[in-house]
Design a protein around this motif. Structure first.
Motif, PDB file in Angstrom:
ATOM      1  N   ARG A 150      15.956  -4.183  16.584  1.00 42.60           N
ATOM      2  CA  ARG A 150      16.167  -3.577  17.899  1.00 42.60           C
ATOM      3  C   ARG A 150      15.686  -4.492  19.020  1.00 42.60           C
ATOM      4  NH1 ARG A 150      12.733   0.497  20.501  1.00 42.60           N
ATOM      5  NH2 ARG A 150      14.014   1.655  21.941  1.00 42.60           N
ATOM      6  N   MET A 151      16.420  -4.442  20.134  1.00 41.26           N
ATOM      7  CA  MET A 151      16.026  -5.084  21.390  1.00 41.26           C
ATOM      8  C   MET A 151      16.197  -4.026  22.485  1.00 41.26           C
ATOM      9  SD  MET A 151      18.255  -8.557  21.435  1.00 41.26           S
ATOM     10  CE  MET A 151      18.232  -9.697  20.071  1.00 41.26           C
ATOM     11  N   ALA A 152      15.279  -4.006  23.422  1.00 42.65           N
ATOM     12  CA  ALA A 152      15.440  -3.124  24.579  1.00 42.65           C
ATOM     13  C   ALA A 152      15.074  -3.913  25.827  1.00 42.65           C
ATOM     14  CB  ALA A 152      14.568  -1.884  24.447  1.00 42.65           C
ATOM     15  N   LEU A 157      19.875  -2.584  22.190  1.00 40.20           N
ATOM     16  CA  LEU A 157      20.742  -3.085  21.123  1.00 40.20           C
ATOM     17  C   LEU A 157      20.066  -2.765  19.799  1.00 40.20           C
ATOM     18  CD1 LEU A 157      21.550  -6.616  22.577  1.00 40.20           C
ATOM     19  CD2 LEU A 157      22.998  -4.589  22.661  1.00 40.20           C
ATOM     20  N   GLU A 158      20.822  -2.163  18.874  1.00 40.57           N
ATOM     21  CA  GLU A 158      20.304  -1.835  17.551  1.00 40.57           C
ATOM     22  C   GLU A 158      21.166  -2.524  16.507  1.00 40.57           C
ATOM     23  OE1 GLU A 158      20.491   2.418  17.634  1.00 40.57           O
ATOM     24  OE2 GLU A 158      18.639   2.582  18.789  1.00 40.57           O
ATOM     25  N   PHE A 159      20.514  -3.040  15.478  1.00 44.53           N
ATOM     26  CA  PHE A 159      21.160  -3.822  14.425  1.00 44.53           C
ATOM     27  C   PHE A 159      20.864  -3.151  13.089  1.00 44.53           C
ATOM     28  CE2 PHE A 159      19.783  -6.312  17.963  1.00 44.53           C
ATOM     29  CZ  PHE A 159      20.793  -7.216  18.222  1.00 44.53           C
ATOM     30  N   GLU A 160      21.915  -2.764  12.351  1.00 43.65           N
ATOM     31  CA  GLU A 160      21.723  -2.134  11.042  1.00 43.65           C
ATOM     32  C   GLU A 160      22.682  -2.751  10.037  1.00 43.65           C
ATOM     33  OE1 GLU A 160      21.670   2.166  10.975  1.00 43.65           O
ATOM     34  OE2 GLU A 160      21.278   2.196  13.131  1.00 43.65           O
ATOM     35  N   PRO A 161      22.233  -2.913   8.780  1.00 40.56           N
ATOM     36  CA  PRO A 161      23.154  -3.384   7.750  1.00 40.56           C
ATOM     37  C   PRO A 161      24.342  -2.422   7.633  1.00 40.56           C
ATOM     38  CG  PRO A 161      20.891  -3.421   6.948  1.00 40.56           C
ATOM     39  CD  PRO A 161      20.881  -2.693   8.254  1.00 40.56           C
ATOM     40  N   ASP A 162      25.529  -2.991   7.458  1.00 36.51           N
ATOM     41  CA  ASP A 162      26.747  -2.198   7.357  1.00 36.51           C
ATOM     42  C   ASP A 162      27.663  -2.881   6.363  1.00 36.51           C
ATOM     43  OD1 ASP A 162      28.678  -0.241   7.922  1.00 36.51           O
ATOM     44  OD2 ASP A 162      29.535  -1.420   9.565  1.00 36.51           O
ATOM     45  N   GLY A 163      27.542  -2.514   5.106  1.00 30.07           N
ATOM     46  CA  GLY A 163      28.320  -3.180   4.070  1.00 30.07           C
ATOM     47  C   GLY A 163      27.954  -4.649   4.021  1.00 30.07           C
ATOM     48  N   ASP A 164      28.962  -5.513   4.217  1.00 29.80           N
ATOM     49  CA  ASP A 164      28.713  -6.956   4.184  1.00 29.80           C
ATOM     50  C   ASP A 164      28.463  -7.516   5.580  1.00 29.80           C
ATOM     51  OD1 ASP A 164      31.253  -6.578   5.168  1.00 29.80           O
ATOM     52  OD2 ASP A 164      32.185  -8.139   3.941  1.00 29.80           O
ATOM     53  N   GLY A 165      28.213  -6.645   6.541  1.00 32.31           N
ATOM     54  CA  GLY A 165      28.003  -7.105   7.906  1.00 32.31           C
ATOM     55  C   GLY A 165      26.921  -6.318   8.616  1.00 32.31           C
ATOM     56  N   THR A 166      27.132  -6.124   9.911  1.00 29.01           N
ATOM     57  CA  THR A 166      26.143  -5.473  10.769  1.00 29.01           C
ATOM     58  C   THR A 166      26.815  -4.411  11.626  1.00 29.01           C
ATOM     59  OG1 THR A 166      24.868  -7.512  10.914  1.00 29.01           O
ATOM     60  CG2 THR A 166      24.473  -5.885  12.646  1.00 29.01           C
ATOM     61  N   ALA A 167      26.174  -3.264  11.737  1.00 30.84           N
ATOM     62  CA  ALA A 167      26.563  -2.275  12.733  1.00 30.84           C
ATOM     63  C   ALA A 167      25.724  -2.579  13.969  1.00 30.84           C
ATOM     64  CB  ALA A 167      26.306  -0.862  12.235  1.00 30.84           C
ATOM     65  N   LEU A 168      26.387  -2.995  15.032  1.00 36.69           N
ATOM     66  CA  LEU A 168      25.726  -3.322  16.290  1.00 36.69           C
ATOM     67  C   LEU A 168      25.990  -2.181  17.268  1.00 36.69           C
ATOM     68  CD1 LEU A 168      24.252  -5.194  18.275  1.00 36.69           C
ATOM     69  CD2 LEU A 168      26.456  -6.313  18.715  1.00 36.69           C
ATOM     70  N   THR A 169      24.914  -1.553  17.731  1.00 31.95           N
ATOM     71  CA  THR A 169      25.016  -0.459  18.696  1.00 31.95           C
ATOM     72  C   THR A 169      24.459  -0.925  20.026  1.00 31.95           C
ATOM     73  OG1 THR A 169      24.806   1.210  16.972  1.00 31.95           O
ATOM     74  CG2 THR A 169      24.331   1.917  19.220  1.00 31.95           C
ATOM     75  N   TYR A 170      25.207  -0.659  21.073  1.00 31.40           N
ATOM     76  CA  TYR A 170      24.832  -1.015  22.438  1.00 31.40           C
ATOM     77  C   TYR A 170      24.737   0.291  23.222  1.00 31.40           C
ATOM     78  CZ  TYR A 170      25.291  -3.715  26.870  1.00 31.40           C
ATOM     79  OH  TYR A 170      25.106  -4.292  28.102  1.00 31.40           O
ATOM     80  N   THR A 179      21.762 -12.937  11.462  1.00 29.46           N
ATOM     81  CA  THR A 179      22.638 -13.832  12.232  1.00 29.46           C
ATOM     82  C   THR A 179      23.048 -13.198  13.553  1.00 29.46           C
ATOM     83  OG1 THR A 179      23.443 -14.836  10.185  1.00 29.46           O
ATOM     84  CG2 THR A 179      24.808 -15.125  12.144  1.00 29.46           C
ATOM     85  N   VAL A 180      23.407 -11.919  13.521  1.00 26.11           N
ATOM     86  CA  VAL A 180      23.819 -11.227  14.749  1.00 26.11           C
ATOM     87  C   VAL A 180      22.620 -11.090  15.689  1.00 26.11           C
ATOM     88  CG1 VAL A 180      24.811  -9.112  15.706  1.00 26.11           C
ATOM     89  CG2 VAL A 180      25.670 -10.023  13.535  1.00 26.11           C
ATOM     90  N   PHE A 181      21.453 -10.748  15.141  1.00 24.68           N
ATOM     91  CA  PHE A 181      20.255 -10.622  15.977  1.00 24.68           C
ATOM     92  C   PHE A 181      19.935 -11.961  16.639  1.00 24.68           C
ATOM     93  CE2 PHE A 181      15.822 -10.594  17.075  1.00 24.68           C
ATOM     94  CZ  PHE A 181      15.602  -9.305  17.550  1.00 24.68           C
TER      95      PHE A 181
END
Length: 146
Positions: free
Chosen positions: A75-77, A90-103, A16-18
């Protein structure tokens, strides 16, 4: 060359975040001072090319973003071209019940922005803008869940 990197938890699954971040118009909705996204065209790698306007130090800076990496749900670059040059990842990783979004961003600024404000001021400004973007994405999904 300036660089900034930060991570935030988003209360939505990675897909969803991606998908949200894969729409360039959503970047304009969550990125402070990104005032215009236009001329969006798809690329063969699944990414996009687009033109943008970013306001900084009282001036509009036009440029182009080319998505060089499009790895769904991972990932998006982007390569920034024009008066602002650099990369955004932008990196997207599962984080518990959500997403760890790194910019992460690395970029060179127009010389007049540096000379008029000073490098430390510009660096802090851009770090705050990156953090605000992440917080706006997270808030978008927090509000949807309420």
């Amino acid at each position: 060359m300036f660089s900034a990197r930060d991570t935030i938890h988003v209360d939505a699954d990675v897909a969803t975040v991606f998908e949200f971040m894969d729409d360039p118009h959503n970047h304009a909705a969550v990125t402070p001072r990104l005032t215009d996204v236009r001329d969006v065209e798809p690329l063969e790698n699944g990414g996009k090319r687009l033109s943008f306007t970013y306001r900084m130090a009282g001036m509009g800076i036009d440029g182009e973003l080319v998505q060089t990496v499009h790895e769904p749900n991972e990932r998006m670059a982007f390569e920034m071209r024009g008066r602002l040059e650099g990369t955004i990842t932008l990196e997207f990783e599962p984080d518990g019940d959500g997403t760890a979004l790194t910019y992460a961003a690395e970029y060179d600024l127009p010389e007049n922005a540096l000379t008029s404000l000073g490098e430390p001021v510009v660096r802090r400004f851009n770090e705050r803008q990156l953090r605000a973007t992440l917080e706006n994405v997270a808030e978008r999904f927090t509000l949807e869940g309420d």
